[in-house]
Each structure stands twice: as C-alpha cells, then as structure tokens.
Design a protein around this motif. Sequence first.
Motif, mmCIF file in Angstrom:
data_model
loop_
_atom_site.group_PDB
_atom_site.id
_atom_site.type_symbol
_atom_site.label_atom_id
_atom_site.label_comp_id
_atom_site.label_asym_id
_atom_site.label_seq_id
_atom_site.Cartn_x
_atom_site.Cartn_y
_atom_site.Cartn_z
ATOM 1 N N SER A 138 44.917 58.410 33.435
ATOM 2 C CA SER A 138 46.302 57.958 33.526
ATOM 3 C C SER A 138 46.532 56.808 32.556
ATOM 4 O O SER A 138 45.608 56.034 32.285
ATOM 5 N N VAL A 139 47.755 56.704 32.082
ATOM 6 C CA VAL A 139 48.096 55.567 31.215
ATOM 7 C C VAL A 139 49.188 54.757 31.907
ATOM 8 O O VAL A 139 50.194 55.305 32.360
ATOM 9 N N VAL A 140 48.932 53.461 32.018
ATOM 10 C CA VAL A 140 49.815 52.575 32.770
ATOM 11 C C VAL A 140 50.162 51.394 31.881
ATOM 12 O O VAL A 140 49.318 50.934 31.124
ATOM 13 N N PHE A 141 51.400 50.916 31.977
ATOM 14 C CA PHE A 141 51.734 49.663 31.275
ATOM 15 C C PHE A 141 51.994 48.580 32.320
ATOM 16 O O PHE A 141 52.885 48.709 33.159
ATOM 17 N N CYS A 142 51.172 47.537 32.284
ATOM 18 C CA CYS A 142 51.333 46.408 33.217
ATOM 19 C C CYS A 142 51.670 45.182 32.392
ATOM 20 O O CYS A 142 50.760 44.517 31.888
ATOM 21 N N PRO A 143 52.930 44.855 32.217
ATOM 22 C CA PRO A 143 53.243 43.691 31.388
ATOM 23 C C PRO A 143 52.580 42.434 31.934
ATOM 24 O O PRO A 143 52.455 42.275 33.145
ATOM 25 N N GLU A 144 52.160 41.589 31.012
ATOM 26 C CA GLU A 144 51.497 40.350 31.406
ATOM 27 C C GLU A 144 52.509 39.210 31.337
ATOM 28 O O GLU A 144 53.149 39.019 30.308
ATOM 29 N N PHE A 145 52.622 38.474 32.418
ATOM 30 C CA PHE A 145 53.606 37.387 32.445
ATOM 31 C C PHE A 145 52.953 36.003 32.481
ATOM 32 O O PHE A 145 53.642 35.013 32.717
ATOM 33 N N LEU A 146 51.635 35.944 32.292
ATOM 34 C CA LEU A 146 51.000 34.616 32.408
ATOM 35 C C LEU A 146 51.486 33.674 31.313
ATOM 36 O O LEU A 146 51.942 34.107 30.255
ATOM 37 N N ARG A 147 51.399 32.383 31.602
ATOM 38 C CA ARG A 147 51.762 31.369 30.604
ATOM 39 C C ARG A 147 50.505 30.665 30.132
ATOM 40 O O ARG A 147 49.646 30.331 30.954
ATOM 41 N N GLU A 148 50.406 30.438 28.833
ATOM 42 C CA GLU A 148 49.289 29.627 28.353
ATOM 43 C C GLU A 148 49.426 28.251 28.982
ATOM 44 O O GLU A 148 50.518 27.738 29.151
ATOM 45 N N GLY A 149 48.295 27.668 29.327
ATOM 46 C CA GLY A 149 48.337 26.361 29.998
ATOM 47 C C GLY A 149 48.146 26.523 31.491
ATOM 48 O O GLY A 149 47.635 25.621 32.149
ATOM 49 N N GLY A 327 51.650 15.468 19.106
ATOM 50 C CA GLY A 327 51.566 16.836 19.604
ATOM 51 C C GLY A 327 51.754 17.838 18.490
ATOM 52 O O GLY A 327 52.660 17.711 17.665
ATOM 53 N N LEU A 328 50.862 18.836 18.450
ATOM 54 C CA LEU A 328 50.953 19.920 17.472
ATOM 55 C C LEU A 328 51.077 21.275 18.164
ATOM 56 O O LEU A 328 51.789 22.156 17.698
ATOM 57 N N ALA A 329 50.369 21.444 19.297
ATOM 58 C CA ALA A 329 50.387 22.725 20.020
ATOM 59 C C ALA A 329 51.818 23.046 20.433
ATOM 60 O O ALA A 329 52.630 22.140 20.624
ATOM 61 N N PHE A 330 52.095 24.347 20.611
ATOM 62 C CA PHE A 330 53.492 24.704 20.887
ATOM 63 C C PHE A 330 53.945 24.230 22.257
ATOM 64 O O PHE A 330 55.130 24.108 22.512
ATOM 65 N N LYS A 331 52.980 23.944 23.120
ATOM 66 C CA LYS A 331 53.323 23.323 24.398
ATOM 67 C C LYS A 331 52.073 22.669 24.961
ATOM 68 O O LYS A 331 50.962 22.944 24.485
ATOM 69 N N PRO A 332 52.211 21.817 25.982
ATOM 70 C CA PRO A 332 51.014 21.185 26.530
ATOM 71 C C PRO A 332 50.136 22.216 27.234
ATOM 72 O O PRO A 332 50.624 23.260 27.669
ATOM 73 N N GLY A 333 48.835 21.938 27.316
ATOM 74 C CA GLY A 333 47.943 22.821 28.057
ATOM 75 C C GLY A 333 47.363 23.933 27.217
ATOM 76 O O GLY A 333 46.712 24.830 27.739
ATOM 77 N N THR A 334 47.606 23.907 25.920
ATOM 78 C CA THR A 334 47.028 24.939 25.055
ATOM 79 C C THR A 334 46.764 24.342 23.681
ATOM 80 O O THR A 334 47.328 23.299 23.330
ATOM 81 N N ASP A 335 45.886 25.027 22.924
ATOM 82 C CA ASP A 335 45.680 24.608 21.537
ATOM 83 C C ASP A 335 46.345 25.620 20.596
ATOM 84 O O ASP A 335 46.082 25.630 19.401
ATOM 85 N N ASP A 336 47.183 26.471 21.144
ATOM 86 C CA ASP A 336 47.809 27.544 20.369
ATOM 87 C C ASP A 336 48.873 26.960 19.428
ATOM 88 O O ASP A 336 49.779 26.238 19.866
ATOM 89 N N LEU A 337 48.749 27.281 18.165
ATOM 90 C CA LEU A 337 49.683 26.748 17.165
ATOM 91 C C LEU A 337 50.633 27.813 16.639
ATOM 92 O O LEU A 337 51.414 27.572 15.725
ATOM 93 N N ARG A 338 50.564 29.016 17.231
ATOM 94 C CA ARG A 338 51.418 30.079 16.707
ATOM 95 C C ARG A 338 52.886 29.705 16.903
ATOM 96 O O ARG A 338 53.313 29.372 18.004
ATOM 97 N N ASP A 339 53.646 29.734 15.838
ATOM 98 C CA ASP A 339 55.075 29.420 15.872
ATOM 99 C C ASP A 339 55.351 28.059 16.530
ATOM 100 O O ASP A 339 56.383 27.864 17.179
ATOM 101 N N ALA A 340 54.429 27.119 16.370
ATOM 102 C CA ALA A 340 54.597 25.810 17.008
ATOM 103 C C ALA A 340 55.668 25.009 16.270
ATOM 104 O O ALA A 340 55.568 24.828 15.050
ATOM 105 N N PRO A 341 56.683 24.503 16.970
ATOM 106 C CA PRO A 341 57.724 23.720 16.297
ATOM 107 C C PRO A 341 57.145 22.557 15.490
ATOM 108 O O PRO A 341 57.601 22.285 14.377
ATOM 109 N N ALA A 342 56.105 21.887 16.037
ATOM 110 C CA ALA A 342 55.547 20.722 15.343
ATOM 111 C C ALA A 342 55.068 21.090 13.942
ATOM 112 O O ALA A 342 55.220 20.294 12.995
ATOM 113 N N MET A 343 54.506 22.274 13.793
ATOM 114 C CA MET A 343 53.966 22.645 12.479
ATOM 115 C C MET A 343 55.098 22.859 11.471
ATOM 116 O O MET A 343 54.972 22.514 10.299
ATOM 117 N N ASP A 344 56.210 23.417 11.938
ATOM 118 C CA ASP A 344 57.356 23.586 11.031
ATOM 119 C C ASP A 344 57.970 22.239 10.676
ATOM 120 O O ASP A 344 58.386 22.014 9.540
#
Length: 486
Positions: A138-149, A327-344
Amino acid sequence: MRVAVVGCGYVGLATGATLAYLGHSVTCLDTDEVKVAGFKGGRLPLYQPGLAEFLTLVGHRLRFVSDYREAIPEAEVIVIAVGTPALPGGAADLRQFRGAVGAVRQHLGLEARAIVVKSTVPIGATREVALSGGGSPSVVFCPEFLREGSAISDSLYPDRIVVGTEDERGLETVKDLYRPILEQTFEPPAFLPRPDGLKSVPLLAVSWASAELSKYAANAFLATKISFINEMATLAEKTGADVTDVARAMGLDRRIGDRFLEAGLGWGGSCFGKDTAELLATARANDVSLPIVQAAREVNYSQRSRVVGLLRAELGPLGGRAVALLGLAFKPGTDDLRDAPAMDVAAELLAEGVRVRAHDPVAIARARTERPDLDIEYCDSPEEAARGADAVVLATEWPEYLGLDWSRVKAAWPGVGPIVVDGRNALDREAVEGAGLRYRAFGRVSAARAAVVPEAGVPSAIDEAAVAAADKPPLRRAPRRPKGGR
Ligand code: NAD
C-alpha cells in the motif's frame, strides 16, 4: 514492526527516533555516508533540542545505514522522508524523492506492507509512487507537521495524524504504526511530559490528494497569518498604533488565536517558502490564481529589506557602518539556515558596504560552511558582536537574547545613541531603553513619536466623531451569533 526510514534529515531523524521509542525496530537510511558515519559515532549533524537525550532512550532499536540492501528487504513499513526543495521556478524538486522511491522499489521484500510518504510532495506524487509498483505494498501519504525546535515533542504529541490513503490495508498499517501515539499509551520521556489533558490524538483518513493539499494549505495559512500581522505592522507604524497591542487584541479572539501573530522579520526556514512556492506552481499548472498566497510571500520577503531601510532611516547611508546581527538560524531551537531572514539581511547589508558582525548560539558553524560567499565576522557572544557596531539587529529570538543585560551591551558601544532594532518584537523595550539605547521595531511607534500621537482613550476631535458614529448602530440590527468553525 520493522520500519525503514529513508532520509535522515530533521524529519527522518525525529520520525525514526520516535518510532523506535514506541518500540518498533527502526533502520534509518541516508545516502550521505558522512552523515551516517556521524550518527554511528554518536555525532548529530544537526541541532534539535532534546534529540541527543531522546536517542539514548531508544538504544539498539534504532540503527543507521547508508545501503538500501541493509534497510529495505526486511522492512514491513518504509517511511520516505527525503528532501523536496524548490526548483528555481518554485515547483518542488522531486529528484531526491524519485531516487528514493526507485531504490526502495528495487529492494522491497515480501513482508512490506506499506510505503509511507512523509516528505512534503505536490498533489499527484503519492499516486505516482503507487503507480510505480502495481498495487503492492500500500502507498500512504502522512504529511509531517512537526516544527524544528520541538520535533520530538511534536512527534509524540501531535495535534492530529492525517493519513492519505486509498486502501484499507494502508490505513490499518498506519494505525498499527502509530497506535501508542493515537491512544497515548506510551510512557512519556521524563524530560518531555505528556501535555495536560491529552488522552488521544485524532486520526483523519482522507484521499491522497486531500492529504497532500492539506499539508501545503496548513503551511500557506500559517505563513499568511504572519504576513497579515506584518501588513498591519506597516500601517501601525504610520498611524501610531502598536502592532503588539493589536496582535494581543486580535489573538484573544478564540476564532483567531494568538499564535503566528508576531510581527517582525517574517518567516523563513525549509518549509514555508518552498511550500508556498510549490502551491503557486501547482495553481499555475491548473490555471488557478492564489492571490492570498502570492501576497503572503511578497509581504514576507519585503520585511527583510525593510529592516535595512529602517537602519538607513536611522543611520543615513550605510556604507562603512557596522551592524551586529543577533541570531542567524531561521528560528530559535534549530541551526537550520534555509531561507533564514538573517542571512538575507546580512547579504543585503554586506552589499551596501556594511561590516556584519554576527552571533548565534548554534548556527555559526553551519553558516561558515553553507554560506562561504558571505563575509560575515562571527562573534562568540552578543556583547562581542555589538562591540563597535552602529546598530544591533535581533534577527532570531533565542531565549538568551531576550534576557540580555543591555547595560553590558551598551558598555560595548563607545558611540552615542546606539540603536537596537528588534526584528522579532521580542525584546523588553523598557530594558533596552533603560540602558540608554534607542529601541526600534516593526509596527511599534518609537518613544519619541508616541509622545505626539494621541494615547488610546484620549481621542482627537476626528476620532470623537468616528466614535460617536460607531456608537449609534441601526436600532433594529439583528443580534450577531457566534459562528463555529470560522
Ligand atoms: P533534510 O534535507 O534535512 O533531509 C533530507 C535527507 O535525505 C538528507 O539527509 C539527504 O542526505 C537524504 N537523502 C536525499 N536523497 C536520498 C535518497 N535517495 N536516499 C536516502 N536518503 C536521501 O530535509 P528535512 O528538513 O528533514 O525535510 C524532509 C521532508 O520533510 C521535506 O519534504 C520537507 O518539506 C518535509 N518537512 C520538513 C519539516 C521540517 O521542519 N524540516 C517539517 C515538515 C515536513
């Protein structure tokens, strides 16, 4: 159950660890061998609060491999959690996804019951996976709603589990996989207690397309909410209102709620930007326009330049100035810089000839590797970043910045009239101003301006006329009834 999780990024790792914690036997697979070697050696390649501690609880039930042959043939459930970044035009880049699906198909064993897609994929992609295999498993799609952090907490205590499925067996498999979460029967980790009153988690079984669209729609809605308050902030600035008061007043209305109403530098991260872009691409392909989603993006990305405009308005031409970015990360609780406002913001300031001195509690190493093109001076503390800067910009509301001793920061500034731009409307304005610093934020009138703008409760003559008119509603107006669900 024996589970294979394909892709060990923020989502795959949290999913694998959670399923192992629930008692399943989980093999996490990633084609990035360096990453896998890191996991095996106990080194986490990404920052996620509580994750290291959580991993110690799952022990031998979780292992890491980089070879499909070691993960797929034995698996009863295969979870796909590889990346689906945006292509330059906005549509989702499905190369990682299709690569993973192809390799999974090649190695499937006889006991495979379901392929569970957790990567955020455009409408139609789950059907494509099903068509690639002739109905089994079977093929199932379970969207993931977790938040980084808060990935672990969100995985253990989700608001809902959405299952996109077109056969009963797929649905039953997901129920078996998530039963301890659905019924909340697992023993909570000591450091992540079960939220008060949580007795079960609702499961919503819908079609593939509905589940796929629900993920994009949820992200676009949250993104719109933030952009909406940013739009109000722009008007608040011009009219003497304080957007934080406006947000509070709005948020107390239960139909609206107070979350995602923080005006500031706007959203970033790996999801909202790419998912709204993909939604627009899907709309275009279907001859539909989505002006709300389009506007939410435009408002959001203009916030990044607005902070630079605000600095220009305060400091004059910016060339030769120095700005401290907190602050550089896109939000607190993560080191993710993808599309981070600070970098722009950093990139825009550097392009204007500004020296950018930045601090972040966890994301500096990633910034050095991922953005070697940006000539940022990285600093060990917020005070060091502020040293000699003409302005400080709070770009990520890490808790340690909210409690800063601003007199110590001030001490780092020999100049007169240094400015703190609160890009997240998160600082204690009185504490900043009490230390002799100038406070600026989106949607909040400056102290000087506040003195000349009429206070609430002391309306001007024009306001009095408006108030009087509003006080005289038509006599036989029908009583308004609260409407559920709005
Ligand atoms: P990520 O980029 O952090 O991780 C993806 C991982 O997949 C990488 O480690 C990569 O090496 C691996 N990979 C790529 N191709 C592979 C292949 N063929 N086989 C095995 N491994 C492969 O991504 P992420 O942030 O974890 O997001 C994963 C998906 O979940 C995306 O579709 C994203 O939109 C969605 N999502 C992310 C979040 C979030 O907060 N990050 C939240 C909800 C949903």
